[in-house]
Design a protein around this motif. Structure first.
Motif, PDB file in Angstrom:
ATOM      1  N   GLU A 466      45.963  15.624  17.286  1.00  0.00           N
ATOM      2  CA  GLU A 466      46.351  15.910  18.661  1.00  0.00           C
ATOM      3  C   GLU A 466      45.353  15.288  19.633  1.00  0.00           C
ATOM      4  O   GLU A 466      44.140  15.366  19.424  1.00  0.00           O
ATOM      5  N   ILE A 467      45.873  14.689  20.692  1.00  0.00           N
ATOM      6  CA  ILE A 467      45.042  14.034  21.699  1.00  0.00           C
ATOM      7  C   ILE A 467      45.183  14.808  23.010  1.00  0.00           C
ATOM      8  O   ILE A 467      46.241  14.785  23.635  1.00  0.00           O
ATOM      9  N   PRO A 468      44.142  15.515  23.445  1.00  0.00           N
ATOM     10  CA  PRO A 468      44.254  16.346  24.651  1.00  0.00           C
ATOM     11  C   PRO A 468      44.441  15.551  25.934  1.00  0.00           C
ATOM     12  O   PRO A 468      45.141  15.989  26.841  1.00  0.00           O
ATOM     13  N   VAL A 469      43.799  14.365  26.013  1.00  0.00           N
ATOM     14  CA  VAL A 469      43.841  13.574  27.243  1.00  0.00           C
ATOM     15  C   VAL A 469      44.081  12.115  26.885  1.00  0.00           C
ATOM     16  O   VAL A 469      43.353  11.540  26.064  1.00  0.00           O
ATOM     17  N   PHE A 470      45.092  11.527  27.498  1.00  0.00           N
ATOM     18  CA  PHE A 470      45.370  10.097  27.367  1.00  0.00           C
ATOM     19  C   PHE A 470      44.870   9.403  28.634  1.00  0.00           C
ATOM     20  O   PHE A 470      45.232   9.788  29.747  1.00  0.00           O
ATOM     21  N   THR A 471      44.046   8.374  28.451  1.00  0.00           N
ATOM     22  CA  THR A 471      43.529   7.630  29.596  1.00  0.00           C
ATOM     23  C   THR A 471      43.552   6.143  29.297  1.00  0.00           C
ATOM     24  O   THR A 471      43.345   5.717  28.157  1.00  0.00           O
ATOM     25  N   LEU A 479      32.115  -8.873  38.317  1.00  0.00           N
ATOM     26  CA  LEU A 479      30.786  -8.309  38.547  1.00  0.00           C
ATOM     27  C   LEU A 479      30.171  -8.915  39.805  1.00  0.00           C
ATOM     28  O   LEU A 479      30.269 -10.130  40.027  1.00  0.00           O
ATOM     29  N   PRO A 480      29.513  -8.157  40.642  1.00  0.00           N
ATOM     30  CA  PRO A 480      29.265  -6.708  40.573  1.00  0.00           C
ATOM     31  C   PRO A 480      30.204  -5.905  41.481  1.00  0.00           C
ATOM     32  O   PRO A 480      29.835  -4.827  41.942  1.00  0.00           O
ATOM     33  N   THR A 481      31.392  -6.457  41.766  1.00  0.00           N
ATOM     34  CA  THR A 481      32.301  -5.793  42.703  1.00  0.00           C
ATOM     35  C   THR A 481      33.649  -5.475  42.048  1.00  0.00           C
ATOM     36  O   THR A 481      34.700  -5.555  42.684  1.00  0.00           O
ATOM     37  N   ARG A 482      33.599  -5.131  40.771  1.00  0.00           N
ATOM     38  CA  ARG A 482      34.849  -4.794  40.088  1.00  0.00           C
ATOM     39  C   ARG A 482      35.404  -3.462  40.608  1.00  0.00           C
ATOM     40  O   ARG A 482      34.675  -2.627  41.140  1.00  0.00           O
ATOM     41  N   GLU A 483      36.711  -3.308  40.418  1.00  0.00           N
ATOM     42  CA  GLU A 483      37.388  -2.050  40.723  1.00  0.00           C
ATOM     43  C   GLU A 483      38.274  -1.699  39.531  1.00  0.00           C
ATOM     44  O   GLU A 483      38.748  -2.585  38.817  1.00  0.00           O
ATOM     45  N   TRP A 484      38.490  -0.404  39.351  1.00  0.00           N
ATOM     46  CA  TRP A 484      39.340   0.052  38.251  1.00  0.00           C
ATOM     47  C   TRP A 484      40.351   1.078  38.748  1.00  0.00           C
ATOM     48  O   TRP A 484      40.030   1.919  39.614  1.00  0.00           O
ATOM     49  N   LEU A 485      41.537   1.014  38.203  1.00  0.00           N
ATOM     50  CA  LEU A 485      42.502   2.084  38.355  1.00  0.00           C
ATOM     51  C   LEU A 485      42.536   2.837  37.031  1.00  0.00           C
ATOM     52  O   LEU A 485      42.827   2.246  35.980  1.00  0.00           O
ATOM     53  N   ILE A 486      42.215   4.106  37.059  1.00  0.00           N
ATOM     54  CA  ILE A 486      42.186   4.936  35.860  1.00  0.00           C
ATOM     55  C   ILE A 486      43.448   5.797  35.848  1.00  0.00           C
ATOM     56  O   ILE A 486      43.735   6.504  36.821  1.00  0.00           O
ATOM     57  N   VAL A 487      44.197   5.722  34.772  1.00  0.00           N
ATOM     58  CA  VAL A 487      45.419   6.508  34.598  1.00  0.00           C
ATOM     59  C   VAL A 487      45.116   7.624  33.611  1.00  0.00           C
ATOM     60  O   VAL A 487      44.635   7.358  32.495  1.00  0.00           O
ATOM     61  N   VAL A 488      45.371   8.873  33.998  1.00  0.00           N
ATOM     62  CA  VAL A 488      45.033  10.013  33.146  1.00  0.00           C
ATOM     63  C   VAL A 488      46.257  10.910  32.968  1.00  0.00           C
ATOM     64  O   VAL A 488      47.053  11.087  33.884  1.00  0.00           O
ATOM     65  N   HIS A 489      46.380  11.492  31.785  1.00  0.00           N
ATOM     66  CA  HIS A 489      47.529  12.337  31.453  1.00  0.00           C
ATOM     67  C   HIS A 489      47.104  13.321  30.378  1.00  0.00           C
ATOM     68  O   HIS A 489      46.556  12.919  29.338  1.00  0.00           O
ATOM     69  N   ALA A 490      47.327  14.613  30.636  1.00  0.00           N
ATOM     70  CA  ALA A 490      46.986  15.667  29.668  1.00  0.00           C
ATOM     71  C   ALA A 490      48.275  16.412  29.322  1.00  0.00           C
ATOM     72  O   ALA A 490      48.674  17.342  30.037  1.00  0.00           O
ATOM     73  N   PRO A 491      48.947  16.045  28.243  1.00  0.00           N
ATOM     74  CA  PRO A 491      50.281  16.584  27.979  1.00  0.00           C
ATOM     75  C   PRO A 491      50.328  18.093  27.762  1.00  0.00           C
ATOM     76  O   PRO A 491      51.333  18.737  28.093  1.00  0.00           O
ATOM     77  N   GLY A 493      48.302  20.519  29.010  1.00  0.00           N
ATOM     78  CA  GLY A 493      47.791  21.405  30.049  1.00  0.00           C
ATOM     79  C   GLY A 493      46.641  20.791  30.810  1.00  0.00           C
ATOM     80  O   GLY A 493      46.023  19.804  30.373  1.00  0.00           O
ATOM     81  N   ASN A 494      46.324  21.357  31.972  1.00  0.00           N
ATOM     82  CA  ASN A 494      45.276  20.824  32.831  1.00  0.00           C
ATOM     83  C   ASN A 494      43.921  20.810  32.128  1.00  0.00           C
ATOM     84  O   ASN A 494      43.576  21.749  31.395  1.00  0.00           O
ATOM     85  N   GLN A 495      43.176  19.742  32.367  1.00  0.00           N
ATOM     86  CA  GLN A 495      41.826  19.592  31.842  1.00  0.00           C
ATOM     87  C   GLN A 495      40.913  19.182  32.997  1.00  0.00           C
ATOM     88  O   GLN A 495      41.194  18.204  33.692  1.00  0.00           O
ATOM     89  N   SER A 496      39.828  19.926  33.208  1.00  0.00           N
ATOM     90  CA  SER A 496      38.925  19.660  34.327  1.00  0.00           C
ATOM     91  C   SER A 496      37.667  18.951  33.860  1.00  0.00           C
ATOM     92  O   SER A 496      37.201  19.150  32.732  1.00  0.00           O
ATOM     93  N   ASN A 497      37.114  18.141  34.750  1.00  0.00           N
ATOM     94  CA  ASN A 497      35.844  17.457  34.505  1.00  0.00           C
ATOM     95  C   ASN A 497      35.831  16.712  33.173  1.00  0.00           C
ATOM     96  O   ASN A 497      34.892  16.832  32.379  1.00  0.00           O
ATOM     97  N   ASN A 511      39.864  14.843  36.659  1.00  0.00           N
ATOM     98  CA  ASN A 511      40.716  15.954  36.263  1.00  0.00           C
ATOM     99  C   ASN A 511      42.039  15.390  35.758  1.00  0.00           C
ATOM    100  O   ASN A 511      42.578  14.440  36.322  1.00  0.00           O
ATOM    101  N   ALA A 512      42.552  15.977  34.686  1.00  0.00           N
ATOM    102  CA  ALA A 512      43.783  15.477  34.074  1.00  0.00           C
ATOM    103  C   ALA A 512      44.825  16.586  34.052  1.00  0.00           C
ATOM    104  O   ALA A 512      44.501  17.752  33.817  1.00  0.00           O
TER     105      ALA A 512
END
Length: 534
Positions: A466-471, A479-491, A493-497, A511-512
Motif C-alpha cells: 500500500e502506498i499512502p501518498v503518490f507524488t 540551475l539556479p532558477t528552476r521551478e517545480w510543480l509537485i502533484v500530490v495525492h493520498a487515496p 485519507g488526508n496526510q499532513s506535513n 499536505n496531501a
C-alpha cells in the motif's frame, strides 16, 4: 525547508462564460500539434457514455457544459452500418447539437463498436473460401469468427468504406461541413488472432518466413500485417467520406491501441504483446491515435492505492509514448479512465471492494487518481468510461471532477505553463517494481517517477504494498532558477506535513488529500506555494 504560502487558483468557471471564446480555445488545443512552439496541447474532457439513453451524457448536455465554460471535446455515437442500432431518431440526436458545433467551430468525435466487426459477422465475409477469408481458417477448413493477419487485405478496405457511405454519415457531413477535426474512435475490442496462437490459422506456415519463425520474428511479421490491415480499414473509411474537410481532418483512434499496464509485472506479459527489438508495439503505425485504459478493473486485484495500480503501471507508458511520437509524430494519445464501478456486479464492484475494507470511495478520491495520471502522461483527452445505462444522476459527480481537473489547467497560469513545457522528473534512486522479462533495450529507460516521501512503506515492495501518498513533479528552467510543480495525492485519507524529496534539490513539506493537489516550488528562494481550489 521551503516556506509555505497560499495561492488562489482561478479554477471555477462562470456560468455566463463566452461560449465562442471557450469553443475557440477547444478548437485551438484540439488542432495544436503534439510538438508546437507553445508546447504541449492542453487537455480536453470526454466520455464513452454517448447519451443514447435517457438522462445520460447526450450531445445537448455536452453543448450546455461548453456554454457554461467547460473544456469538452463533443462526442456522438456512430452505429454500425447494418445490424443493431442505439439511435432511434437520428435527426433529434444529431442535428441540433451538430449544428451548434458547426456554429462554434468545435472539433467532434464519433464513437463506435469495432469497425472490423462485420468481417466476422456478415456471411458475405465469414463464408468466403480460405484464400479470401479475413477470419481464422483452421486446418479442417472451419472458420473461427476472429480476424486473422493471414487473410487478405481488401475486405478490410471494403468494410471500412461501408461505415462512411451510410445515409446518416452523409447527413452528418451536411449538418456540419468543414469541421476543424473529426475523431472516429473505435472500441477496438474485436477478437483477433494472437501471435502465440498463430498456427491455428492454416495459412500461417505459408505466410511466415522460416527465418522469422521464432517468437520475435512472429511478432514482427504479425505486427506488420496488422499495420497493413488496420490502415486499409481506415483508408476505406476515409474514402467513403464525400466532404473535403472531413476527408482531410478525420483521424482514427483505437481504444487500447497502445501497450497495456502489464509491462514487467509478470514474466509472460510478452504473450499478449507484439514487442520487437526497439519497437514496443506496432499500433502507432497502425492507428492515428490511441485511447489507453487507465483503469482500476473490477475483474482483477488492482486498486488505486497499491503497487498493482494504474498509477504505477502507467509509469511505463512514459518511455512508450516517447517511442510512439518518434514513430508517428502526430499520434493522438488519450486516457480512458475508470474506477472499476460496476453496480450490477456486487461481487467484483470496486467501490464495494473498498467498502468491505473500511475505506471511503467518493468523487474526491477519484479526482486524485485522475490528476496523477493526467500529469504523468499529459494526454490530449481524458475520456471516462461509464456503461450506457448509467445515468447522470448516478455518475455525473465523478465526471464533474474530470471537468474540474481539465478546466483548472486551462484557467490557471501556473498549471497551464507546466503542462505546456514542464519536464517530468524521474526518480532514479529506485527501479520500477515491475521488473519481469524486461527487453534489454528498455532496461535503461526511465520508468520510475514516484517521488520519495517519509510515508513510503519499507522496501522491497510487492504488488499488494500500500502506498499512502503518490507524488510526482514536473520541472522547468535551469540551475539556479528552476521551478517545480509537485502533484500530490493520498487515496486513503488526508496526510499532513508529508516530506517529499525533489531529486537534486532536497525535501519540502506538503499536505496531501484524496482529491489531489498542486504545489509550486521556486529554487531561487525556496518559496513553496500551494495552488488552492484543487
Amino acid at each position: 525547508m521551503a516556506t509555505l504560502i497560499s495561492l488562489s487558483a482561478t479554477s471555477t468557471c462562470a456560468a455566463t462564460a463566452d461560449a465562442e471564446s471557450v469553443a475557440a480555445q477547444i478548437r485551438y488545443e484540439a488542432t495544436l500539434p503534439n510538438s508546437s512552439p507553445v508546447g504541449r496541447p492542453l487537455p480536453l474532457a470526454a466520455s464513452w457514455n454517448t447519451g443514447t439513453r435517457p438522462n445520460t451524457f447526450d450531445p445537448n448536455y455536452q453543448l450546455n457544459m461548453i456554454e457554461q465554460g467547460h473544456f469538452l471535446l463533443p462526442w456522438f455515437q456512430l452505429d454500425m452500418p447494418k445490424g443493431w442500432t442505439t439511435i432511434k431518431d437520428s435527426r433529434a440526436y444529431y442535428q441540433k447539437a451538430l449544428t451548434r458545433c458547426a456554429q462554434l467551430g468545435l472539433p467532434v468525435s464519433f464513437l463506435s463498436t469495432q469497425w472490423e466487426r462485420p468481417l466476422s459477422e456478415d456471411p458475405r465475409y465469414l463464408k468466403l473460401p480460405s484464400a479470401l477469408n479475413p477470419n481464422v481458417v483452421k486446418a479442417d477448413g472451419s472458420v473461427e469468427p476472429k480476424v486473422s493477419p493471414f487473410g487478405p487485405i481488401q475486405p478490410w478496405a471494403e468494410v471500412g468504406k461501408t461505415w462512411t457511405t451510410t445515409d446518416i454519415v452523409k447527413r452528418l457531413q451536411l449538418w456540419y461541413p468543414n469541421p476543424p477535426l473529426v475523431l472516429f474512435v473505435s472500441n477496438n475490442e474485436h477478437p483477433k488472432l494472437r501471435w502465440k496462437n498463430a498456427q491455428l490459422d492454416e495459412r500461417y506456415s505459408s505466410s511466415i518466413d522460416k527465418t522469422k519463425a521464432g517468437e520475435k520474428g512472429r511478432r514482427e511479421v504479425i505486427g506488420r500485417r496488422w499495420i497493413d490491415r488496420y490502415r486499409a480499414l481506415q483508408a476505406g473509411m476515409r474514402s467513403g467520406l464525400n466532404d473535403t474537410a472531413w476527408k482531410k481532418n478525420s483521424i482514427f483512434v483505437g481504444y487500447g491501441a497502445f501497450p497495456g499496464l502489464a509491462f514487467g509485472r509478470w514474466k509472460r506479459w510478452t504473450d499478449y504483446s507484439l514487442t520487437v527489438t526497439n519497437r514496443i508495439a506496432p499500433w502507432p503505425l497502425a492507428w492515428d491515435g490511441a485511447s489507453a485504459s487507465f483503469y482500476v478493473h473490477d475483474w482483477d486485484p488492482s486498486t488505486d492505492y497499491t503497487v498493482f495500480s494504474p498509477l504505477i503501471g502507467s509509469m511505463n507508458w512514459v518511455f512508450m509514448l516517447d517511442e510512439a511520437y518518434r514513430l508517428n509524430p502526430n499520434f493522438w494519445f488519450e486516457l480512458s479512465v475508470w474506477d472499476g464501478h460496476q453496480p450490477k456486479r456486487e461481487k467484483t464492484d470496486k467501490r464495494a471492494y473498498y467498502a468491505k475494507r473500511g475505506q471511503t470511495y467518493n468523487p474526491d478520491r477519484y479526482a486524485g487518481m485522475i490528476k496523477f495520471g493526467m500529469w504523468l502522461l499529459r494526454p490530449r483527452v481524458i475520456r471516462e468510461f461509464r456503461n450506457p445505462d448509467q445515468t447522470r444522476a448516478r455518475v455525473e459527480p465523478y465526471f464533474l471532477e474530470i471537468l474540474q481537473a481539465v478546466d483548472e489547467i486551462h484557467r490557471n497560469a501556473v498549471l497551464k505553463e507546466f503542462w505546456r513545457v514542464g519536464k517530468l522528473l524521474p526518480n532514479r534512486k529506485w527501479k520500477h517494481p515491475y521488473q519481469e522479462n524486461i527487453p534489454v533495450e528498455y532496461k535503461g529507460k526511465d520508468r520510475w517517477f514516484l517521488l520519495d516521501t517519509n510515508m513510503d512503506p519499507k522496501r522491497p515492495w510487492t504488488l499488494s504494498t500500500e502506498i499512502p501518498v503518490f507524488t510526482l513533479a514536473l520541472e522547468k528552467g535551469v540551475l539556479p532558477t528552476r521551478e517545480w510543480l509537485i502533484v500530490v495525492h493520498a487515496p486513503l485519507g488526508n496526510q499532513s506535513n508529508v516530506e517529499v524529496t525533489i531529486p537534486e534539490y532536497g525535501t519540502v513539506r506538503v499536505n496531501a488529500s484524496p482529491k489531489g493537489g498542486y504545489y509550486h516550488l521556486y529554487e531561487v528562494d525556496g518559496k513553496l506555494e500551494r495552488i488552492d481550489g484543487t
